[in-house]
Design an enzyme around this catalytic site. Structure first.
Site, PDB file in Angstrom:
ATOM      1  N   ARG A  39       0.832  -1.210   0.000  1.00  0.00           N
ATOM      2  CA  ARG A  39       0.000   0.000   0.000  1.00  0.00           C
ATOM      3  C   ARG A  39       0.869   1.263   0.000  1.00  0.00           C
ATOM      4  O   ARG A  39       0.498   2.267  -0.609  1.00  0.00           O
ATOM      5  CB  ARG A  39      -0.926   0.003   1.208  1.00  0.00           C
ATOM      6  CG  ARG A  39      -2.045  -0.997   1.016  1.00  0.00           C
ATOM      7  CD  ARG A  39      -3.102  -0.856   2.068  1.00  0.00           C
ATOM      8  NE  ARG A  39      -4.321  -1.491   1.623  1.00  0.00           N
ATOM      9  CZ  ARG A  39      -5.201  -2.068   2.417  1.00  0.00           C
ATOM     10  NH1 ARG A  39      -5.009  -2.080   3.708  1.00  0.00           N
ATOM     11  NH2 ARG A  39      -6.283  -2.612   1.929  1.00  0.00           N
ATOM     12  N   LYS A 200     -18.044 -14.419   3.649  1.00  0.00           N
ATOM     13  CA  LYS A 200     -19.257 -13.651   3.988  1.00  0.00           C
ATOM     14  C   LYS A 200     -20.213 -13.477   2.800  1.00  0.00           C
ATOM     15  O   LYS A 200     -20.101 -12.528   2.032  1.00  0.00           O
ATOM     16  CB  LYS A 200     -18.840 -12.291   4.541  1.00  0.00           C
ATOM     17  CG  LYS A 200     -18.050 -12.431   5.831  1.00  0.00           C
ATOM     18  CD  LYS A 200     -17.564 -11.098   6.328  1.00  0.00           C
ATOM     19  CE  LYS A 200     -16.191 -11.190   6.935  1.00  0.00           C
ATOM     20  NZ  LYS A 200     -15.097 -10.754   6.060  1.00  0.00           N
ATOM     21  N   GLY A 354      -7.989  -8.227   0.021  1.00  0.00           N
ATOM     22  CA  GLY A 354      -6.650  -8.497   0.563  1.00  0.00           C
ATOM     23  C   GLY A 354      -6.181  -9.926   0.347  1.00  0.00           C
ATOM     24  O   GLY A 354      -5.042 -10.161  -0.046  1.00  0.00           O
ATOM     25  N   GLY A 377     -13.282  -3.760   0.163  1.00  0.00           N
ATOM     26  CA  GLY A 377     -14.660  -3.280   0.286  1.00  0.00           C
ATOM     27  C   GLY A 377     -14.983  -2.245  -0.779  1.00  0.00           C
ATOM     28  O   GLY A 377     -16.068  -2.263  -1.374  1.00  0.00           O
TER      29      GLY A 377
HETATM   30  P1  AMP Z   1     -13.999 -12.712   3.145  1.00  0.00           P
HETATM   31  O1  AMP Z   1     -13.540 -11.746   4.195  1.00  0.00           O
HETATM   32  O2  AMP Z   1     -15.482 -12.856   3.079  1.00  0.00           O
HETATM   33  O3  AMP Z   1     -13.379 -12.450   1.790  1.00  0.00           O
HETATM   34  O4  AMP Z   1     -13.462 -14.116   3.606  1.00  0.00           O
HETATM   35  C1  AMP Z   1     -12.109 -14.474   3.692  1.00  0.00           C
HETATM   36  C2  AMP Z   1     -11.985 -15.659   4.617  1.00  0.00           C
HETATM   37  O5  AMP Z   1     -12.789 -16.707   4.145  1.00  0.00           O
HETATM   38  C3  AMP Z   1     -10.595 -16.224   4.735  1.00  0.00           C
HETATM   39  O6  AMP Z   1     -10.092 -15.962   6.020  1.00  0.00           O
HETATM   40  C4  AMP Z   1     -10.791 -17.729   4.523  1.00  0.00           C
HETATM   41  O7  AMP Z   1     -10.123 -18.533   5.484  1.00  0.00           O
HETATM   42  C5  AMP Z   1     -12.279 -17.881   4.719  1.00  0.00           C
HETATM   43  N1  AMP Z   1     -12.789 -19.075   4.044  1.00  0.00           N
HETATM   44  C6  AMP Z   1     -12.642 -19.423   2.756  1.00  0.00           C
HETATM   45  N2  AMP Z   1     -13.185 -20.627   2.523  1.00  0.00           N
HETATM   46  C7  AMP Z   1     -13.696 -21.057   3.685  1.00  0.00           C
HETATM   47  C8  AMP Z   1     -14.391 -22.231   4.081  1.00  0.00           C
HETATM   48  N3  AMP Z   1     -14.618 -23.212   3.212  1.00  0.00           N
HETATM   49  N4  AMP Z   1     -14.771 -22.350   5.373  1.00  0.00           N
HETATM   50  C9  AMP Z   1     -14.501 -21.356   6.240  1.00  0.00           C
HETATM   51  N5  AMP Z   1     -13.863 -20.227   5.939  1.00  0.00           N
HETATM   52  C10 AMP Z   1     -13.456 -20.061   4.669  1.00  0.00           C
END
Ligand code: AMP
Length: 398
Positions: A39, A200, A354, A377
């Protein structure tokens, strides 16, 4: 939203004092050392240009979430030090932000010099977009340059409020972000493929829907959020991550997409584990058939093969969110494979968020993708067509 904004090259900055909002929100380790400075490096072109033009720069950024209180663990001191090394010049830090020290330093700043304000979120007025606070910030400068794409979706004093008091333009980073992503949204080359993963589903559902219905040929869903889709289709997902509150909303999206000629794809197979741990027992199972006692942790080989084929044929690719729990080496395979496919795709590739950006960077593919967005975001909101306050406040290009 108008993507065509004036930048630093469209106004006369020489001899002017410039309030330059950057995104120096870098990760720090327990010793307070910067662990990834991308960054800071991303902000250098604008800083160097302004210095060459003999502007005097008052740099400003937030770091972390100090919630309006001074927190030495979130000081920008390490950033000032790293900037000093990159720019090969002094970068003094004004600790009181809008206090007498900062004002005196700003007043004494000569053309071609730079100073940094301490973490702007130490002041509670920043996130409230307090007009009096924004006016104080603006009083130190002649021009506002926003180059903090990562916070452009926030209407804060230093990202939008100052534009009420100063002529406002963007820096090179925001110009590049809105140029590339704006083009992808306005006139993308097809096939246009979006790959959306991460945990999420609630944060990404609106984007998935908009991309499917208005822009993309394919949306490839993966990662933790894919299990909500699988359950909504009536599949068994064992102990996998699921957002039950979203089941009704995701149900029917596939049909809606097909009705307008696009395709929502879900993983075909999954690497599942009996514990949320790197050394858990694992197996590969077909989607919708995850037994109780197991949770989906990554995409399986059939999914990798199918998704890779679609991604490599794409002319426009947008990727946000990992394919699995990539922080654990045994579940990083899918994310690695997606990063590889995105890097090998033939057209424009845009990576946001990220985790996905870090995966591309760590694999050495940074130069093979067209654009790595510095805002997770912000890029999601941008791609949804939402107005970003930190961009809307800038002067329109003629
Ligand atoms: P986000 O902030 O929504 O982009 O999510 C990122 C996070 O999703 C990372 O820390 C990953 O470890 C988690 N993630 C990805 N796949 C899975 C899964 N199958 N089960 C639980 N967490 C996950």
């Amino acid at each position: 939203m108008n993507y065509h904004k004036k930048s630093v090259t469209d106004i006369d900055v020489s001899g002017k004092k410039v309030f330059l909002r950057c995104d120096f929100n870098v990760p720090l380790n327990d010793q307070g050392e910067i662990t990834n400075d991308i960054r800071i490096r991303s902000a250098l072109p604008t800083i160097r240009y302004l210095l060459e033009q003999k502007a005097a720069i008052i740099l400003c950024s937030h770091l972390g979430r100090p919630k309006g209180k001074v927190n030495p663990a979130m000081s920008l001191k390490p950033v000032a030090q790293r900037l000093k090394e990159f720019l090969n010049m002094e970068v003094p830090l004004a600790e009181d932000i809008i206090g007498p020290q900062a004002k005196a330093m700003a007043a004494a700043l000569e053309p071609g010099q730079v100073m940094l304000l301490e973490n702007i979120r130490f002041c509670p007025e920043e996130e409230k977009n307090d007009p009096a606070f924004a006016k104080e910030l603006a009083s130190m400068a002649d021009i506002f340059v926003n180059d903090a794409f990562g916070t452009a979706h926030r209407a804060h004093a230093s990202t939008a409020g100052v534009a009420d008091y100063l002529p406002a333009v963007c820096g090179f980073l925001i110009k590049k972000e809105i140029g590339i992503m704006g083009r992808a949204m306005e006139s993308p080359e097809h096939p246009f493929v979006a790959i959306l993963g991460g945990a999420k589903v609630d944060e990404k559902l609106a984007l998935i829907e908009r991309l499917l219905l208005e822009h993309c040929d394919y949306v490839l869903v993966l990662g933790g959020m894919s299990y909500t889709f699988m359950k909504a289709e009536g599949g068994t997902i064992g102990d996998s991550l699921c957002n039950d509150a979203m089941l009704d909303e995701v149900r029917g999206l596939k049909e809606k997409a097909e009705a307008c000629g696009s395709k929502l794809m879900l993983p075909l197979d999954n690497i599942v584990a009996d514990r949320f741990a790197n050394d858990a027992n694992i197996m590969c199972v077909q989607s919708g058939h995850i037994p109780d006692g197991f949770m989906g942790m990554d995409i399986g080989p059939k999914t990798i093969e199918a998704y890779t084929k679609i991604i490599e044929e794409a002319r426009t690719v947008v990727w946000n969110g990992p394919a699995g729990v990539f922080e654990m080496p045994n579940f990083a395979n899918g994310t690695r494979a997606i990063a590889t496919a995105v890097a090998h795709s033939k057209g424009i590739s845009i990576v946001g968020g990220g985790d996905s950006a870090a995966a591309v960077d760590q694999l050495g593919f940074s130069r093979q993708v067209t654009h790595i967005s510095t805002g997770g975001g912000a890029s999601l909101e941008f791609l949804q067509g939402l107005e970003l306050p930190g961009i809307a406040c800038l002067q329109d290009a003629e």
